[in-house]
Write a protein that holds these residues in place. Sequence first.
Motif, short mmCIF file in Angstrom:
data_model
loop_
_atom_site.label_atom_id
_atom_site.label_comp_id
_atom_site.label_asym_id
_atom_site.label_seq_id
_atom_site.Cartn_x
_atom_site.Cartn_y
_atom_site.Cartn_z
N GLN A 112 -10.96 -2.34 3.37
CA GLN A 112 -10.08 -2.92 2.29
C GLN A 112 -9.23 -3.94 2.79
N ASN B 102 -3.00 13.27 -7.36
CA ASN B 102 -4.25 13.92 -7.58
C ASN B 102 -4.23 15.19 -6.59
N LEU C 59 0.89 -1.28 0.05
CA LEU C 59 0.07 -0.03 0.12
C LEU C 59 0.77 1.31 -0.13
N TYR D 15 -0.09 5.09 -0.32
CA TYR D 15 -1.00 5.60 0.81
C TYR D 15 -0.52 4.73 2.38
N LYS E 3 -12.72 0.82 -4.27
CA LYS E 3 -12.77 -0.61 -4.35
C LYS E 3 -11.53 -1.32 -5.12
N SER E 4 -10.80 -0.46 -6.28
CA SER E 4 -10.02 -0.79 -6.89
C SER E 4 -8.85 -1.66 -6.26
N THR F 112 -18.89 4.86 -4.91
CA THR F 112 -18.26 5.34 -5.99
C THR F 112 -17.01 6.18 -5.28
N GLY F 113 -15.83 6.10 -5.53
CA GLY F 113 -14.79 6.63 -5.12
C GLY F 113 -14.38 6.27 -3.69
N GLY F 114 -15.15 5.05 -3.18
CA GLY F 114 -14.74 4.43 -1.97
C GLY F 114 -13.33 3.52 -1.91
N ARG G 110 -8.41 2.10 3.99
CA ARG G 110 -9.76 2.73 4.28
C ARG G 110 -10.51 1.51 4.77
N ASN H 66 -2.48 4.40 5.08
CA ASN H 66 -3.60 3.42 5.79
C ASN H 66 -4.66 2.75 4.87
P1 ADP Z 1 -13.94 3.23 -6.50
O1 ADP Z 1 -13.48 1.96 -7.51
O2 ADP Z 1 -14.63 2.72 -5.41
O3 ADP Z 1 -14.91 4.29 -7.24
P2 ADP Z 1 -11.29 3.96 -6.48
O4 ADP Z 1 -10.73 2.62 -6.29
O5 ADP Z 1 -11.06 4.59 -7.74
O6 ADP Z 1 -12.83 3.83 -6.07
O7 ADP Z 1 -10.52 4.96 -5.46
C1 ADP Z 1 -11.05 6.17 -5.24
C2 ADP Z 1 -9.72 6.99 -4.79
O8 ADP Z 1 -9.43 6.66 -3.65
C3 ADP Z 1 -8.50 6.88 -5.60
O9 ADP Z 1 -7.77 7.93 -6.17
C4 ADP Z 1 -7.68 5.70 -4.95
O10 ADP Z 1 -6.32 5.75 -5.26
C5 ADP Z 1 -8.04 6.44 -3.58
N1 ADP Z 1 -7.78 5.60 -2.53
C6 ADP Z 1 -8.11 4.11 -2.26
N2 ADP Z 1 -7.70 3.60 -1.18
C7 ADP Z 1 -7.14 4.64 -0.50
C8 ADP Z 1 -6.48 4.68 0.70
N3 ADP Z 1 -6.30 3.51 1.59
N4 ADP Z 1 -5.98 5.75 1.24
C9 ADP Z 1 -6.06 6.73 0.50
N5 ADP Z 1 -6.48 7.01 -0.95
C10 ADP Z 1 -7.10 5.80 -1.42
#
Ligand code: ADP
Length: 701
Positions: A22, A553, A9, A15, A45-46, A41-43, A19, A17
């Motif tokens: 995860q 970002n 990570l 990053y 997931k990836s 969305t933005g949570g 979320r 920590n």
């Molecule tokens: P989703 O697919 O759920 O819509 P993303 O996977 O695109 O969301 O993640 C949204 C944003 O949050 C991305 O810019 C990603 O890099 C960021 N992100 C994901 N996990 C973390 C984390 N543990 N700490 C900080 N940022 C994170």
Amino acid sequence: MIKQTHTVLKNVFGYDNFRPLQEEVIDRTIAGKDSFVLMPTGGGKSICFQIPALILDGITIVVSPLISLMKDQVQALKSNGIKADFFNSSISIEEENDVVNRAINGDLQLLYLSPEKLIAVSNTWLKKLNINLVAIDEAHCVSMWGHDFRPEYTQLKVFRNSLPLVPFMALTATADKSARKDIEEQLGLNKSKLFISSFDRKNLSIEIRGQVQKKKKLQEIINFIDRRKNESGIIYCLSRKNTEEVADYLKKEGHSVAFYHAGMNFEERENTQTDFINDDTKIIVATIAFGMGIDKSNVRFVIHYNLPKNIEGYYQEIGRAGRDGLPSETVLYYNMRDFVLYSQFADNGANSTMQKEKLNRMLQFTEAKSCRRKILLSYFGEHLAENCGNCDVCDNPPKDFDGTILAQKALSGIARMKEKDGITMLINLLRGSNNADIHSKQYFNLKTYGIGKDVSFFDWRDYVIQMANQGLIEIMYAESSALKITPIGWQILKGEKTIRLTKPLRPKEKNKKQKVTKTTHEDEINNGLFSELKKIRYAIAKEENMPAYIIFNDKSLKLMASKLPTTENEFLAISGVGMNKMEKYGEEFMDVIRKFKSVAKPRKIGTTIKTFNLYQEGLNPSEIAEKRNLSITTIFSHLSQLYSEGKKVDIEQYINTINKVREVFNKLGRKIELKPIYDKLNEEVSYSEIRISITLILKNE
Ligand code: ADP
Ligand code: ZN
């Protein structure tokens, strides 16, 4: 002991920590089990499948229906030094062959496929791969109950059954209870565990503005975006025509704007989208067709020009703002006209009852007078204990009063019109208006004519809608929106029951306090530096032909602008900076920061000057680096800066690569693009060396 997942990570994604959830999902996946991930969305997931993909041996298959999103995600992965690629209808035969070869040779960690391609190749070369995980993104597409059913998805079960021992992960941002079960079954998930993270997006403010006339609405939107110069946003409209009109209007007012809708050809849509992603266009006015396939993290506002069709869609659309976690704003405008129009659409469409039910919930939500976020979250089965403090209702709580008499006046008007007319006629009757309709129906003879003169048209409308929301009356959309009195309404009219109404909010330009969730060090951000950093990011993005936010970002840039990192270690500590990005871009960004610092604190000896002094004392770069506790790349960048400022620095002796770079640079037509040179030199010369070399080459001509 720090776990391997944490190291990945931090080192790869930058990053600190995880979320919520995860890590649990990742651990379970690494243990070989199936999961169902439901996050907004933005949570984030990836990362749930990307980290297992990097830890497990073999290749991870990611199924996604959104072709443009694939490209974006793959670019983002590559920028973090991950071997990823995609396979879909947008690539040529040669590219296909190349991807297949790399997949088979074990040279890819993640491969994104569209469902149709996956099915097409599942019995050929895909069989040769050592698949460690299959992630099915937008998993709601498999369910007919969802709003985005895709028939190709239903064939994924066969694929699942062919890989009984491989963990599968379904991911989506929208699925209610019945859809969830359906998705699990349709995909053949095996004892999967459901992970639902909170759908609360605290950084999004919510505002809803009802019954605003078109002219005023446009003016409000102009004021809104005038106050947010240079920020990205999306404006959603109901119709194609609307998008063009609104975009036109904003353009005339001097804004960077484009429209987007399904009536445009593929290329036009692609270009519009790319310009937006790359920050070349700031604002997109679009039908809901826009945004599914993009992952832009710095969308600062989303405006709905019309009422959305359902809460799921609305929440997804506003969710496209503020993915980077910074405060972002959402405003929804709605009109009864939108509602009537959609009801008519729904009448003619499939699933009519369900769609209308969802539309009704949407309207109720907009009309409600309690914390918006509470209502939204409870719709998704989550219950907030406190009001959110970041919505228009919380900002301006309505006052309620005994509205029985007002309601009786309206109800008696409806009764006397024999429940045959709509809201406008009712208000005209109550206000004793003199217009032609009232005359032709001879309503001035009715007893209720003029009994509500003291209340404005606007307020009456609000009260009547509140009455509808509280179930006193029903709006019969199938009968030209005639108002009918319900049993509860009759009780009120007869004085058997009372009702409370709330004073309509006078829409006025609020001067909004900045009470949104604070980001770290927000007040200490050097805005001048932030825009400088954005500039350099934009320049690199152009040079490397990728979206700016993939490089870093906005959140990372803001952290840079407040923490002012100038060493590799400090830079790596910024959230969003992994090893690869540090290597590739660190120097350039730190240079900007250093320059800023040396201007901001003129009395302090500049860091480059310190390097220069040591250089003059006869130290070589690695000695200087050691003495100053800085990296050698930093010292090189100081020396090259000093050199380009005209100081006597014989930098060329240190860079034995300059001749190699020169050769390739010339061969490639002297384009200032680092990536091709980097590739051509077999990735042996670092980006910063290439950059320094080019500076020297150009300087010495
Ligand atoms: P989703 O697919 O759920 O819509 P993303 O996977 O695109 O969301 O993640 C949204 C944003 O949050 C991305 O810019 C990603 O890099 C960021 N992100 C994901 N996990 C973390 C984390 N543990 N700490 C900080 N940022 C994170
Ligand atoms: Zn609230």
